[in-house]
Design an enzyme around this catalytic site. Structure first.
Site, PDB file in Angstrom:
ATOM      1  N   ARG A 127      34.163  46.402  49.016  1.00  0.00           N
ATOM      2  CA  ARG A 127      33.331  47.054  47.638  1.00  0.00           C
ATOM      3  C   ARG A 127      32.507  47.502  48.490  1.00  0.00           C
ATOM      4  O   ARG A 127      31.238  47.023  49.602  1.00  0.00           O
ATOM      5  CB  ARG A 127      32.517  45.345  46.638  1.00  0.00           C
ATOM      6  CG  ARG A 127      31.685  45.791  46.115  1.00  0.00           C
ATOM      7  CD  ARG A 127      32.226  46.728  45.208  1.00  0.00           C
ATOM      8  NE  ARG A 127      31.214  47.010  43.923  1.00  0.00           N
ATOM      9  CZ  ARG A 127      29.876  48.553  43.989  1.00  0.00           C
ATOM     10  NH1 ARG A 127      31.039  49.370  44.299  1.00  0.00           N
ATOM     11  NH2 ARG A 127      29.503  48.624  42.864  1.00  0.00           N
ATOM     12  N   HIS A 130      26.703  50.686  48.803  1.00  0.00           N
ATOM     13  CA  HIS A 130      26.152  50.796  47.260  1.00  0.00           C
ATOM     14  C   HIS A 130      25.074  50.223  46.960  1.00  0.00           C
ATOM     15  O   HIS A 130      24.250  49.373  47.779  1.00  0.00           O
ATOM     16  CB  HIS A 130      26.894  50.848  46.589  1.00  0.00           C
ATOM     17  CG  HIS A 130      26.900  49.116  45.777  1.00  0.00           C
ATOM     18  ND1 HIS A 130      27.871  48.414  46.402  1.00  0.00           N
ATOM     19  CD2 HIS A 130      26.566  48.141  44.843  1.00  0.00           C
ATOM     20  CE1 HIS A 130      28.371  46.996  46.284  1.00  0.00           C
ATOM     21  NE2 HIS A 130      27.125  46.453  44.969  1.00  0.00           N
ATOM     22  N   HIS A 132      21.904  49.018  43.836  1.00  0.00           N
ATOM     23  CA  HIS A 132      21.609  48.692  43.024  1.00  0.00           C
ATOM     24  C   HIS A 132      20.206  49.341  42.283  1.00  0.00           C
ATOM     25  O   HIS A 132      19.450  48.850  42.845  1.00  0.00           O
ATOM     26  CB  HIS A 132      21.818  47.563  42.177  1.00  0.00           C
ATOM     27  CG  HIS A 132      23.073  47.018  42.198  1.00  0.00           C
ATOM     28  ND1 HIS A 132      24.537  47.142  42.316  1.00  0.00           N
ATOM     29  CD2 HIS A 132      23.019  45.728  43.163  1.00  0.00           C
ATOM     30  CE1 HIS A 132      25.778  46.673  42.530  1.00  0.00           C
ATOM     31  NE2 HIS A 132      24.693  45.557  43.217  1.00  0.00           N
ATOM     32  N   GLU A 137      21.033  41.235  43.175  1.00  0.00           N
ATOM     33  CA  GLU A 137      22.564  40.470  43.036  1.00  0.00           C
ATOM     34  C   GLU A 137      22.443  39.450  44.001  1.00  0.00           C
ATOM     35  O   GLU A 137      22.424  39.529  44.762  1.00  0.00           O
ATOM     36  CB  GLU A 137      23.024  41.671  43.477  1.00  0.00           C
ATOM     37  CG  GLU A 137      24.131  41.363  44.513  1.00  0.00           C
ATOM     38  CD  GLU A 137      25.777  42.349  44.639  1.00  0.00           C
ATOM     39  OE1 GLU A 137      25.511  43.579  44.367  1.00  0.00           O
ATOM     40  OE2 GLU A 137      26.484  41.237  45.459  1.00  0.00           O
ATOM     41  N   HIS A 176      24.351  48.128  50.763  1.00  0.00           N
ATOM     42  CA  HIS A 176      24.806  46.544  50.989  1.00  0.00           C
ATOM     43  C   HIS A 176      26.939  46.944  50.389  1.00  0.00           C
ATOM     44  O   HIS A 176      27.138  47.805  49.611  1.00  0.00           O
ATOM     45  CB  HIS A 176      24.677  45.344  50.264  1.00  0.00           C
ATOM     46  CG  HIS A 176      24.751  45.068  48.598  1.00  0.00           C
ATOM     47  ND1 HIS A 176      23.642  45.608  48.012  1.00  0.00           N
ATOM     48  CD2 HIS A 176      25.550  45.176  48.214  1.00  0.00           C
ATOM     49  CE1 HIS A 176      24.443  45.935  46.609  1.00  0.00           C
ATOM     50  NE2 HIS A 176      25.155  45.460  46.467  1.00  0.00           N
ATOM     51  N   GLU A 198      28.733  47.103  36.574  1.00  0.00           N
ATOM     52  CA  GLU A 198      29.106  47.151  37.568  1.00  0.00           C
ATOM     53  C   GLU A 198      29.654  48.862  37.847  1.00  0.00           C
ATOM     54  O   GLU A 198      30.272  49.243  38.788  1.00  0.00           O
ATOM     55  CB  GLU A 198      30.218  46.461  38.296  1.00  0.00           C
ATOM     56  CG  GLU A 198      30.274  44.975  38.951  1.00  0.00           C
ATOM     57  CD  GLU A 198      29.658  45.544  40.496  1.00  0.00           C
ATOM     58  OE1 GLU A 198      28.389  45.473  40.333  1.00  0.00           O
ATOM     59  OE2 GLU A 198      30.990  46.126  40.975  1.00  0.00           O
TER      60      GLU A 198
HETATM   61 MN    MN Z   1      26.210  45.446  44.822  1.00  0.00          MN
END
Ligand code: MN
Ligand code: MN
Length: 421
Positions: A127, A130, A132, A137, A176, A198
């Site tokens: 993943r 990125h 937010h 999270e 992260h 997401e």
């Molecule tokens: Mn995340």
């Protein structure tokens, strides 16, 4: 299930069915009564409710849940929205190294303040890096293991490994990544913002693809040919090799770890045990970095009920890991809605709304719960009544004082399956 318990359960169902028909004593709908009594017309009783949610195989009890107490009337058309969202039945976003399903306020209107994601990463699936902008999270690993990287606004970093039952918390805005290890992994994410998606995270590849090429080249010391190879759009979840063990997996920068720990082994916590169930909680008391979200892992034995309660400070977001359950959400003004949940479903209870959770199956019901508040706070019905003089409760409920004196004198939390008096 033991035979005598089965016999008692069916007797209880008969009594409830009879009470439901008479419209008193038990706040159970005709639908439930019919199901318990095995009436052949269950389908027709259900049809109006089912039509509100095409394709649902569960009964929606809200529309015909009878008045919970004398003098109260319920609208035939329940004005309350559904508190259930079948997360694992949603279409997945599929990327090279994994998949994700999400529950946001867009599709689950009641979930105004908390959104959630069920994500699966292949071995080595990354993943991507990125952040937010609008949500912290909170993650819980259901199976497998993964590794995360994190940077905070002071340039300090952390690399941590998570296995089944471990929790992470990444404050809003921290950069992260998450990568699946040998077995890959499946985890649940909770965000303290219902509008969070997401599909709207700030991803490294998306950012660089929308930055002038010459600037990317000069910033990262890349040649024109090298910069040309960068992804032209968001990668989201990249496929890649399983990373080596931690000692040989250093950050590129010098040692400068974050002082706050971002990992908490929730499943490893000794639970609070009750007759009927267990509960583990992780708030900022146990996990200081988790300032805006509290988590809980709750196990309900067959037939047991997490008792009537409410949370004065938080919305509640539930992910049903195993088993099946019934929940009634009470919204005041004579409004309530009863719905059935099973593994893979999400439940939501707005802040302050009354609710209980009853295990309706033959196996243990396990529920992951997230609250959008840094501490665990609740008030239970039994504790509330126990905190009052008997005469107050007697006057309020219209019961003799002697009856009130027999009621629990302390908060119960869980109500086990036991024969009626
Ligand atoms: Mn995340
Ligand atoms: Mn609750």
């Amino acid at each position: 299930m033991r035979a005598h318990l089965r016999a008692w359960l069916s007797r209880r169902a008969f009594l409830r069915a009879a009470a439901g028909t008479a419209g008193m004593v038990y706040p159970l709908s005709g639908t439930v009564a019919a199901a318990h009594a095995g009436r052949p017309d269950e389908r027709s009783v259900n049809s109006a409710a089912l039509s509100t949610e095409p394709g649902s195989r569960r009964c929606q009890l809200g529309e015909n849940t009878p008045a919970p107490a004398r003098g109260t009337t319920l609208s035939q058309n329940n004005p309350l929205p559904s508190f259930r969202f079948p997360l694992e039945e949603q279409p997945a976003r599929v990327a090279a190294g994994g998949t994700a399903k999400e529950a946001t306020v867009a599709k689950f209107p009641v979930s105004k303040n908390i959104a959630g994601v069920s994500m699966r990463l292949d071995p080595g699936g990354l993943r991507e890096l990125h952040w937010h902008a609008n949500a912290a999270e909170w993650g819980y690993v259901l199976s497998g293991s993964c590794r995360t990287t994190l940077i905070d606004p002071d340039g300090r970093w952390a690399i941590d490994e998570f296995g089944e039952g471990d929790v992470w918390y990444f404050p809003r805005g921290y950069g992260h990544s998450i990568q699946g290890l040998e077995q890959g992994c499946h985890f649940i994410l909770i965000f303290d913002n219902g509008a969070f998606s997401e599909n709207a995270t700030f991803s490294l590849t998306d950012w660089l693809a929308h930055t002038p090429r010459y600037l990317v080249e000069s910033t990262f010391k890349l040649s024109t040919a090298e910069a040309e190879r960068l992804p032209k759009q968001e990668v989201y979840i990249a496929a890649g090799p399983v990373p080596p063990p931690l000692p040989s997996f250093p950050a590129r920068a010098s040692q400068n770890p974050t002082p706050q720990h971002h990992r908490f082994p929730l499943l490893g916590q000794t639970p609070r045990r009750f007759n009927g169930g267990t509960i583990r909680t992780v708030s900022r008391r146990e996990f200081p970095v988790s300032t805006t979200i509290t988590g809980a892992l709750q196990e309900l034995e067959p037939g047991a009920t997490r008792e009537l309660h409410w949370h004065p400070d938080a919305d509640e977001w539930q992910y049903y890991i195993a088993g099946q359950a019934r929940m009634t959400v009470f919204a005041s003004q004579g409004q309530a809605r009863t719905e059935e949940f099973r593994a893979g479903d999400v439940g939501y209870v707005p802040m302050g709304y009354g609710h209980y959770i009853e295990n309706t199956g033959d196996e243990r019901c396990t529920i992951l719960i997230g609250f959008n508040y840094g501490l665990y706070t609740e008030i239970s019905a039994t504790g509330w009544l126990a905190s009052n003089p008997a005469l107050v409760v007697a006057t309020n409920l219209g019961l003799p004082v002697e009856v009130v004196e027999r009621m629990p004198r302390a908060e119960r939390w869980f109500v086990p399956n036991e024969p009626p008096r």
